[in-house]
Write a protein that holds these residues in place. Structure first.
Motif, PDB file in Angstrom:
ATOM      1  N   UNK A 144       0.869  -1.174   0.000  1.00 48.37           N
ATOM      2  CA  UNK A 144       0.000   0.000   0.000  1.00 48.37           C
ATOM      3  C   UNK A 144       0.909   1.228   0.000  1.00 48.37           C
ATOM      4  N   UNK A 145       0.769   2.059  -1.018  1.00 47.60           N
ATOM      5  CA  UNK A 145       1.621   3.247  -1.168  1.00 47.60           C
ATOM      6  C   UNK A 145       0.724   4.464  -1.243  1.00 47.60           C
ATOM      7  N   UNK A 146       0.992   5.435  -0.380  1.00 50.38           N
ATOM      8  CA  UNK A 146       0.179   6.640  -0.322  1.00 50.38           C
ATOM      9  C   UNK A 146       1.071   7.860  -0.473  1.00 50.38           C
ATOM     10  N   UNK A 147       0.626   8.820  -1.293  1.00 50.74           N
ATOM     11  CA  UNK A 147       1.325  10.089  -1.468  1.00 50.74           C
ATOM     12  C   UNK A 147       0.531  11.177  -0.775  1.00 50.74           C
ATOM     13  N   UNK A 148       1.230  12.013  -0.007  1.00 49.27           N
ATOM     14  CA  UNK A 148       0.567  13.055   0.769  1.00 49.27           C
ATOM     15  C   UNK A 148       1.373  14.341   0.732  1.00 49.27           C
ATOM     16  N   UNK A 149       0.858  15.334   1.416  1.00 56.26           N
ATOM     17  CA  UNK A 149       1.583  16.584   1.603  1.00 56.26           C
ATOM     18  C   UNK A 149       2.906  16.287   2.308  1.00 56.26           C
ATOM     19  N   UNK A 150       4.001  16.993   1.977  1.00 54.00           N
ATOM     20  CA  UNK A 150       5.301  16.682   2.602  1.00 54.00           C
ATOM     21  C   UNK A 150       5.336  16.898   4.112  1.00 54.00           C
ATOM     22  N   UNK A 151       4.426  17.699   4.645  1.00 53.10           N
ATOM     23  CA  UNK A 151       4.419  17.973   6.081  1.00 53.10           C
ATOM     24  C   UNK A 151       3.524  17.021   6.867  1.00 53.10           C
TER      25      UNK A 151
END
Length: 206
Positions: A144-151
Motif C-alpha cells: 500500500x503506497x500513499x502520497x501526501x503533503x510533505x508535512x
C-alpha cells in the motif's frame, strides 16, 4: 496538509488499485499494451472504442466543425472521423509509466535501506519538497503506497486500517474476487467507496 493518491500493488508487482483526491496533474490514460490490469481505476484504463477523452460527459460539441451531435450518456460514443484524443494540458505521465515509476522508486529505496542499515531497519516513507511517500507492506506481499503533503505525519496507520478493514472485508473475504488472478484489478465499488469515505474523514485530508 492533504492526501494525494493511493496505490495498491500485489505480489506480482502489478498495480491492482488506484485512487486519487487532490492531484494537481491528473494521470493520463494508460497506453495500450502497457500492462495495466482492467478495473484498477475508471479513469486510467485504455478506451477500447478509441473515443476522444472528454472531461465533460455532457459536452455535445464533438468537433471543430460546429456539428452538434445528440449524446446519450449511457450509450458508448462513436468518434467522428479525424477525432484525436484530447489530453489536458496539465496531465502527467501515462498511468502505466507512472505506476512502474512509483513501484520502482519504492523497490530501489527499500533495497538500499536493507543493504545500508541491515535487516532490522525497514523503509517506511521518504519526503521531497512537494510530496511524502508512505509505504505499508503486508505479510502476503501487498504493498500500500500513499502520497501526501510533505508535512504530513506518518500514514502507515491509515493504510493498516485500510488493509484490516475494507481490504479484508471486501477483497480477501469476497468469494467473487479472484486474488492473484493477473487478469483484473480490484473491481469492487464497496471497497472503493469505503476507502473514499475513510480518507475523507481524516483530519489530514483537508
Amino acid at each position: 496538509m492533504t492526501i494525494y493518491s493511493l496505490y495498491i500493488y500485489d505480489r506480482h508487482c502489478a498495480c491492482v488499485y488506484y485512487h486519487d483526491w487532490h492531484r494537481t496533474k491528473p494521470p493520463r490514460v494508460a497506453n495500450e499494451g502497457g500492462g495495466i490490469l482492467p478495473a484498477v481505476s475508471h479513469q486510467i484504463y485504455p478506451r477500447k472504442d478509441g473515443a476522444a477523452l472528454d472531461t465533460n460527459p455532457r459536452n455535445t460539441l464533438m468537433s471543430s466543425s460546429g456539428i452538434i451531435v445528440a449524446v446519450n450518456d449511457e450509450v458508448p460514443r462513436t468518434p467522428l472521423p479525424g477525432a484525436t484524443q484530447q489530453v489536458p494540458a496539465n496531465a502527467g505521465l501515462p498511468f502505466d509509466e507512472e505506476a512502474k515509476l512509483v513501484y520502482g522508486v519504492v523497490l530501489s529505496l527499500r533495497n538500499m535501506v536493507k543493504k545500508i542499515s541491515g535487516k532490522d531497519e525497514g523503509f517506511v516513507n521518504y519526503r521531497t519538497s512537494t510530496y511524502k511517500l508512505h509505504l505499508y507492506e503486508t505479510l502476503s506481499g501487498y504493498k500500500f503506497i500513499m502520497l501526501s503533503d510533505p508535512n504530513a505525519d506518518s500514514l502507515r496507520f491509515v493504510m493498516r486500517q485500510i488493509y484490516a478493514g475494507p481490504f479484508l472485508e471486501y477483497v480477501v473475504r469476497n468469494p467473487l474476487t479472484q486474488m492473484d488472478s493477473k487478469e483484473s484489478g480490484i473491481d469492487n465499488e464497496y471497497f472503493r467507496t469505503s476507502i473514499d469515505r475513510m480518507i475523507r474523514g481524516l483530519s489530514v485530508f483537508n
